[in-house]
Design a protein around this motif. Structure first.
Motif, PDB file in Angstrom:
ATOM      1  N   ILE A  18       0.801  -1.302   0.075  1.00 40.93           N
ATOM      2  CA  ILE A  18      -0.003  -0.001  -0.178  1.00 40.93           C
ATOM      3  C   ILE A  18       0.844   1.258  -0.060  1.00 40.93           C
ATOM      4  O   ILE A  18       1.654   1.425   0.781  1.00 40.93           O
ATOM      5  CB  ILE A  18      -1.020  -0.112   1.110  1.00 40.93           C
ATOM      6  N   ASN A  19       0.810   2.187  -0.953  1.00 42.28           N
ATOM      7  CA  ASN A  19       1.470   3.218  -0.979  1.00 42.28           C
ATOM      8  C   ASN A  19       0.844   4.480  -0.304  1.00 42.28           C
ATOM      9  O   ASN A  19       0.629   5.561  -0.775  1.00 42.28           O
ATOM     10  CB  ASN A  19       1.745   3.727  -2.578  1.00 42.28           C
ATOM     11  N   HIS A  74      -6.637   5.077   1.912  1.00 44.35           N
ATOM     12  CA  HIS A  74      -6.057   4.436   0.653  1.00 44.35           C
ATOM     13  C   HIS A  74      -7.074   3.576   0.071  1.00 44.35           C
ATOM     14  O   HIS A  74      -7.358   2.948   0.875  1.00 44.35           O
ATOM     15  CB  HIS A  74      -4.734   4.202   0.892  1.00 44.35           C
ATOM     16  N   PRO A  75      -7.148   3.652  -1.275  1.00 44.62           N
ATOM     17  CA  PRO A  75      -8.403   2.571  -1.840  1.00 44.62           C
ATOM     18  C   PRO A  75      -7.853   1.174  -1.625  1.00 44.62           C
ATOM     19  O   PRO A  75      -8.659   0.225  -1.763  1.00 44.62           O
ATOM     20  CB  PRO A  75      -8.048   3.025  -3.288  1.00 44.62           C
ATOM     21  N   GLU A  99       0.316  13.601   0.107  1.00 41.72           N
ATOM     22  CA  GLU A  99       0.939  12.401  -0.710  1.00 41.72           C
ATOM     23  C   GLU A  99       0.499  12.531  -2.100  1.00 41.72           C
ATOM     24  O   GLU A  99       1.091  11.690  -2.814  1.00 41.72           O
ATOM     25  CB  GLU A  99       0.248  11.260   0.110  1.00 41.72           C
ATOM     26  N   GLY A 100      -0.389  13.349  -2.568  1.00 42.34           N
ATOM     27  CA  GLY A 100      -0.688  13.516  -3.967  1.00 42.34           C
ATOM     28  C   GLY A 100      -1.349  12.603  -4.454  1.00 42.34           C
ATOM     29  O   GLY A 100      -1.236  12.258  -5.898  1.00 42.34           O
ATOM     30  N   ASP A 101      -2.121  11.481  -3.823  1.00 43.85           N
ATOM     31  CA  ASP A 101      -2.890  10.684  -4.454  1.00 43.85           C
ATOM     32  C   ASP A 101      -4.346  10.235  -3.999  1.00 43.85           C
ATOM     33  O   ASP A 101      -4.662  11.049  -3.074  1.00 43.85           O
ATOM     34  CB  ASP A 101      -1.949   9.224  -4.362  1.00 43.85           C
ATOM     35  N   ASP A 102      -5.124   9.767  -4.707  1.00 41.15           N
ATOM     36  CA  ASP A 102      -6.618   9.637  -4.339  1.00 41.15           C
ATOM     37  C   ASP A 102      -6.474   8.690  -2.950  1.00 41.15           C
ATOM     38  O   ASP A 102      -5.749   7.749  -2.491  1.00 41.15           O
ATOM     39  CB  ASP A 102      -7.207   8.675  -5.390  1.00 41.15           C
ATOM     40  N   ARG A 103      -7.886   9.058  -2.226  1.00 38.88           N
ATOM     41  CA  ARG A 103      -8.357   8.468  -1.092  1.00 38.88           C
ATOM     42  C   ARG A 103      -9.768   8.272  -1.206  1.00 38.88           C
ATOM     43  O   ARG A 103     -10.468   9.006  -1.852  1.00 38.88           O
ATOM     44  CB  ARG A 103      -7.910   9.308   0.144  1.00 38.88           C
TER      45      ARG A 103
END
Length: 174
Positions: free
Chosen positions: A33-34, A136-137, A162-166
């Motif tokens: 998980i990123n 996080h997805p 963190e610049g990503d989707d949640r």
């Protein structure tokens, strides 16, 4: 008899909170998980939250077993949402829970849910009935805890840190 309760974090809790978050970072990495794989959250982020009185711990018999942050008011990450919308809009009066982490020594004991429940109580006492959270997805464990705590999935937000989707969730306290 075990004494378990939620309290505000103090500066003396900082090393233990950092240790729990670092272990959580490793646990997420093991699962591919990123999330929390960069610098965030830093010791400075945690200290700032303690200084701003928005950092909480779950205390088990005098030991810090987990931590979370209860942000009060508008969260910039929650202003835009994809594939859904917030009840009451983006600028409603709400609190939001971030960085829920439980020590590996206490994993599987339901403490994350108790920590979230304690933060519901704090939110309610402070006049917030709308509580939001994201994860996080790929973080299926946290998604389970969030849904088991009564939240409803509302859509997808993008984090600035963190610049990503949640996946974004919301609950209305009564």
């Amino acid at each position: 008899m075990t004494c378990v309760y939620v309290r505000k974090a103090t500066e003396k809790d900082l090393p233990e909170i950092k240790k729990i978050i670092d272990a959580g970072r490793g646990f997420l990495k093991e699962q591919g998980i990123n999330q929390w794989q960069g610098a965030y959250p830093t010791s400075e982020d945690i200290k700032k939250d303690i200084d701003n009185s928005i950092s909480y711990v779950i205390d088990v018999d005098g030991k810090v077993a987990g931590s979370a942050t209860l942000h009060l008011g508008i969260d910039p990450d929650y202003l835009e949402m994809e594939e859904g919308e917030w009840d009451h809009g983006t600028t409603a009066h709400y609190s939001d829970i971030h960085r829920v982490s439980v020590s590996h020594e206490y994993r599987g004991q339901g403490l994350a849910g108790k920590l979230i429940s304690g933060l519901f109580t704090v939110s309610s006492l402070l006049g917030f009935k709308d509580v939001r959270i994201d994860t996080h997805p790929m973080n299926k464990g946290m998604q389970h805890i969030i849904l088991a705590s009564g939240f409803t999935k509302k859509g997808i937000i993008r984090t600035k840190a963190e610049g990503d989707d949640r996946f974004a969730y919301q609950i209305e306290l009564h």
